[in-house]
Design an enzyme around this catalytic site. Structure first.
Site: not given
Length: 177
Positions: A106-107
């Site tokens: 994800c991030h």
């Protein structure tokens, strides 16, 4: 197989911690939760507070040589805070220097960008990070899971919680090598 899970004191997307953690346990491994502060980390379900989890040790008390691999869960606030912590960034960079595998979802690649380990690599992430990855010299792809074996260390990345099954089933064998 001892696996480090690194996160900030708050902001981790809970499922991006718990699902890979469970995969390590099911594979007979020993996960350890590392953070920049002792105590507990506050997980989130998107923007809502979720559960808290006990920190096994701080990153300052940890040595990358003691682990088979590193998992970097996402959440928006978690990697943003980690990339501002010099000890956390140095810890991440050390895994690459030691040629140990790293898995990020994800991030979480924001921390990889800050650690200056993205250049020459192909990876995926939450789509909003693609410009950051390209600006850091990496190649961004929109794939469920991406394995980059560019030296010195294998990097496994995924985009989002919906990719967790593929993410875990891919990083577990890489960590066991």
């Amino acid at each position: 197989m001892r696996v480090a899970f690194l996160m900030a004191p708050e902001g981790v997307e809970q499922v991006e911690l718990t699902d890979p953690w469970q995969a390590v346990v099911e594979a007979g491994g020993e996960p350890e939760l590392l953070s920049t502060k002792s105590g507990r980390v506050q997980a989130f379900h998107h923007l809502d507070k979720a559960d808290t989890f006990p920190v096994d040790r701080t990153v300052a008390e940890s040595n990358a040589e003691d682990y088979a691999g590193l998992v970097l869960p996402g959440g928006v606030a978690n990697p943003d805070a980690l990339r501002m912590n010099k000890s956390a960034v140095a810890f991440v960079r050390l895994f690459f220097d030691l040629a140990k595998p790293v898995a990020a979802i994800c991030h979480a690649p924001w921390t990889l960008v800050e650690a200056d380990v993205v250049g020459g690599r192909t990876l995926t992430s939450w789509p909003s990070l693609q410009t950051d990855i390209r600006n850091a010299g990496g190649t961004w792809v929109d794939e469920e899971v991406e394995v980059c074996r560019a030296a010195p260390a294998t990097l496994i990345t995924s985009r989002k919680p919906a990719d967790l099954k593929a993410f875990s089933s891919t990083f577990i064998p890489e960590f066991g090598k």
